[in-house]
Enzyme design. Structure first.
Site, PDB file in Angstrom:
ATOM      1  CG  ASP A  17      36.397  41.187  34.614  1.00  0.00           C
ATOM      2  OD1 ASP A  17      36.723  40.416  33.794  1.00  0.00           O
ATOM      3  OD2 ASP A  17      37.160  42.056  35.477  1.00  0.00           O
ATOM      4  CE  LYS A  20      32.553  42.135  28.240  1.00  0.00           C
ATOM      5  NZ  LYS A  20      32.748  42.753  29.552  1.00  0.00           N
ATOM      6  CE  LYS A  22      22.569  34.275  33.625  1.00  0.00           C
ATOM      7  NZ  LYS A  22      21.898  34.192  34.989  1.00  0.00           N
ATOM      8  N   GLY A  44      38.429  37.124  29.109  1.00  0.00           N
ATOM      9  CA  GLY A  44      38.117  35.712  29.638  1.00  0.00           C
ATOM     10  C   GLY A  44      36.798  35.649  29.805  1.00  0.00           C
ATOM     11  CG  HIS A  45      34.025  33.869  27.463  1.00  0.00           C
ATOM     12  ND1 HIS A  45      34.650  34.300  26.219  1.00  0.00           N
ATOM     13  CD2 HIS A  45      33.548  32.629  26.791  1.00  0.00           C
ATOM     14  CE1 HIS A  45      34.724  33.618  25.553  1.00  0.00           C
ATOM     15  NE2 HIS A  45      33.998  32.626  25.473  1.00  0.00           N
ATOM     16  CD  GLN A 224      39.572  43.606  27.036  1.00  0.00           C
ATOM     17  OE1 GLN A 224      39.619  44.165  25.920  1.00  0.00           O
ATOM     18  NE2 GLN A 224      40.154  42.346  27.235  1.00  0.00           N
ATOM     19  CG  LEU A 332      19.340  42.255  42.153  1.00  0.00           C
ATOM     20  CD1 LEU A 332      19.891  43.579  42.299  1.00  0.00           C
ATOM     21  CD2 LEU A 332      18.001  42.231  41.677  1.00  0.00           C
ATOM     22  CB  THR A 414      18.193  36.652  40.263  1.00  0.00           C
ATOM     23  OG1 THR A 414      17.817  35.510  39.338  1.00  0.00           O
ATOM     24  CG2 THR A 414      17.524  37.695  39.937  1.00  0.00           C
ATOM     25  N   GLY A 415      21.638  34.915  39.285  1.00  0.00           N
ATOM     26  CA  GLY A 415      22.473  33.851  39.622  1.00  0.00           C
ATOM     27  C   GLY A 415      23.326  33.389  38.611  1.00  0.00           C
TER      28      GLY A 415
HETATM   29  P1  IMP Z   1      45.862  45.259  29.418  1.00  0.00           P
HETATM   30  O1  IMP Z   1      44.614  45.253  28.631  1.00  0.00           O
HETATM   31  O2  IMP Z   1      46.574  43.934  29.917  1.00  0.00           O
HETATM   32  O3  IMP Z   1      46.895  46.083  28.886  1.00  0.00           O
HETATM   33  O4  IMP Z   1      45.505  46.075  30.782  1.00  0.00           O
HETATM   34  C1  IMP Z   1      45.029  47.353  31.136  1.00  0.00           C
HETATM   35  C2  IMP Z   1      44.131  47.429  31.989  1.00  0.00           C
HETATM   36  O5  IMP Z   1      42.735  46.656  31.641  1.00  0.00           O
HETATM   37  C3  IMP Z   1      44.214  46.723  33.393  1.00  0.00           C
HETATM   38  O6  IMP Z   1      43.598  47.424  34.207  1.00  0.00           O
HETATM   39  C4  IMP Z   1      43.503  45.391  33.182  1.00  0.00           C
HETATM   40  O7  IMP Z   1      43.161  44.542  34.564  1.00  0.00           O
HETATM   41  C5  IMP Z   1      42.256  45.662  32.561  1.00  0.00           C
HETATM   42  N1  IMP Z   1      41.693  44.704  31.853  1.00  0.00           N
HETATM   43  C6  IMP Z   1      42.119  44.084  30.692  1.00  0.00           C
HETATM   44  N2  IMP Z   1      41.362  43.078  30.077  1.00  0.00           N
HETATM   45  C7  IMP Z   1      40.357  42.963  30.996  1.00  0.00           C
HETATM   46  C8  IMP Z   1      39.262  42.283  31.376  1.00  0.00           C
HETATM   47  O8  IMP Z   1      38.885  41.466  30.408  1.00  0.00           O
HETATM   48  N3  IMP Z   1      38.570  42.433  32.437  1.00  0.00           N
HETATM   49  C9  IMP Z   1      38.814  43.401  33.273  1.00  0.00           C
HETATM   50  N4  IMP Z   1      40.002  44.146  33.415  1.00  0.00           N
HETATM   51  C10 IMP Z   1      40.550  44.074  32.225  1.00  0.00           C
END
Ligand code: IMP
Length: 435
Positions: A17, A20, A22, A44-45, A224, A332, A414-415
């Site tokens: 999160d 990426k 942006k 997710g994006h 991730q 930032l 910055t936004g």
């Molecule tokens: P899983 O990928 O659903 O098995 O989750 C394993 C860990 O990765 C957990 O702590 C989730 O919150 C974290 N996680 C999985 N995908 C994301 C992501 O896209 N962003 C942030 N954390 C993630």
């Protein structure tokens, strides 16, 4: 062998999160291909189409650029039901990507029993705070040679037997009281999900190899981040794939020469969702302030993200394992107006020393004591579009981070808007030329 100098890899340097999306959104118009190579719909994006936000989980970024070909390669685990829903929502907004999409025949499929198993585990002692999307069990089936790949759907004569292997194991584990649909129901559902995508299933390794031969620029989109990497993250509180650069090679079948540069993305602070070590976590009001200013709620699950200070050992680890060539520092502006801002510079080793090495074991993480450096806060960085516009205090903060990373800062955000931010040091310039 050709160089991969036109190809860029965008990876998260913390716990995901980082923003990426942006960076990818800013750059994808310059690339002929955008490739997702690991993870699934745990990622997710958000994209904005005609002023309306749309959350995507598996469709690669680049959907908004009609000349961009989208690739889901073999390292991904796909939830086909969700994938179709994403395509439908894009279609409703006038974007049809089917003619510029290829899904690897070797990509594994997330099935309903994988999701039930993930959720069942999360209710027990092994809970780690997953997204509950069946990611772990799908990768587990892959490793134990019981997985179902997209290409299996092109061979209906063997599909049922293939699916039965994993299904039987999961049924045993969940027991007779579970709400598991029958194997035939799952088979039917899965076939209906694959039907609209059949034409898109193919050999992505060959496709990308050819693109590279023709020197068409490729953007590799990581999901991730390094600290969630199954090998190099905060195990066992990690996801089930290699989110670092190694995952790209296994997840595409391309050699390392394909990589031009790794752009590492990090927030100007830190967040994490799910359980697990987080040395710089802020538990009080300050954490809440950062959460609400930064809108720190998960795109996939809506869970509040844990918030904390920028942690040098954490991001350095990401830089080192990925050979990061330039850092993008995001959000930032979220720190604007704070009286003071802190950075974790290392962990006390208990005998007066300071280490920047990360512990290897869950128990050792509990022992570490973060050591912080305090910076004077600044007024406003929101909307700044060049370095010289930043308050001196914010410049000092960023310089300190850069000096401790052995890696230049390539971009500062910055936004949320794509106009809010600026490139630095020319590191990303080679990737800014239109394809
Ligand atoms: P899983 O990928 O659903 O098995 O989750 C394993 C860990 O990765 C957990 O702590 C989730 O919150 C974290 N996680 C999985 N995908 C994301 C992501 O896209 N962003 C942030 N954390 C993630």
């Amino acid at each position: 062998m050709r160089s991969g100098s036109k190809n860029l890899v965008v990876l998260g340097m913390q716990w995901g999160d980082e923003g990426k999306g942006k960076i990818i959104d800013l750059l994808s118009k310059n690339f002929s291909y955008v490739v997702r190579f690991q993870g699934g719909n745990n990622a997710g994006h958000t994209i904005v189409v005609n002023g309306e936000s749309l959350a995507l989980h598996q469709v690669p970024s680049g959907t908004l650029h009609p000349k961009c070909f989208l690739v889901v390669s073999n390292g991904v685990v796909l939830n086909l039901e969700v994938f179709n829903q994403e395509l439908d929502r894009l279609r409703q907004r006038g974007i049809d990507v089917l003619s510029r999409l290829m899904l690897s025949e070797k990509a594994h499929v997330i099935l309903p029993h994988h999701i039930l198993l993930d959720q069942w585990r999360e209710g027990g002692a092994g809970r780690i705070g997953t997204t509950g999307r069946g990611i772990g069990p799908a990768y587990e089936m892959k490793s134990s040679r019981m997985g179902v790949r997209l290409g299996d759907f092109l061979h209906p004569e063997t599909l049922r037997a293939r699916m039965e292997l994993g299904y039987r194991e999961v049924s045993l584990r969940l027991g007779p009281a579970s709400t598991l649909p029958t194997l035939d129901q799952i088979l039917e559902m899965a076939q209906s999900w694959v039907a609209p995508l059949k034409e898109c299933i193919g050999n992505t390794q060959e496709l990308l190899r050819q693109a590279w031969d023709q020197e068409l620029p490729i953007l590799f989109e990581g999901a991730q981040a390094s600290l969630l990497d199954i090998d190099h993250g905060t195990y066992p509180y990690v996801t089930s794939s290699n989110c670092s650069v190694g995952g790209l090679l296994a997840g595409t079948g391309l050699p390392h020469q394909v990589i031009g540069m790794v752009c590492g993305v990090t927030k100007a602070y830190a967040t994490r969702v799910g359980d697990g070590p987080f040395p710089s976590e802020l538990h009080g009001l300050l954490g809440e302030t950062i959460r609400s200013r930064g809108k720190e709620y998960g795109t996939t699950t809506g869970r509040p993200r844990r918030c904390g200070w920028f942690d040098i050992p954490i991001v350095r680890h990401g830089v080192q394992i990925n050979g990061t060539g330039g850092l993008a520092i995001m959000k930032l502006d979220v720190l604007d107006g704070l009286e003071e801002v802190k950075v974790v510079i290392g962990y006390s080793d208990g005998s007066g020393g300071l280490t920047r090495s990360l512990p290897g074991h869950e128990i050792d993480w509990k022992e570490i004591r973060p050591v912080e450096k305090i910076f004077k806060g600044w007024g406003q960085t929101a909307g700044c579009t060049q370095w010289s516009d930043l308050p001196k205090e914010a410049q000092n903060y960023l310089k300190f981070i850069e000096d401790n990373m052995d890696c230049p800062i390539a971009y500062v955000s910055t936004g949320a808007d794509r106009r809010e931010g600026f490139l630095m040091s020319g590191v990303l310039s080679p990737f800014m030329e239109p394809a």
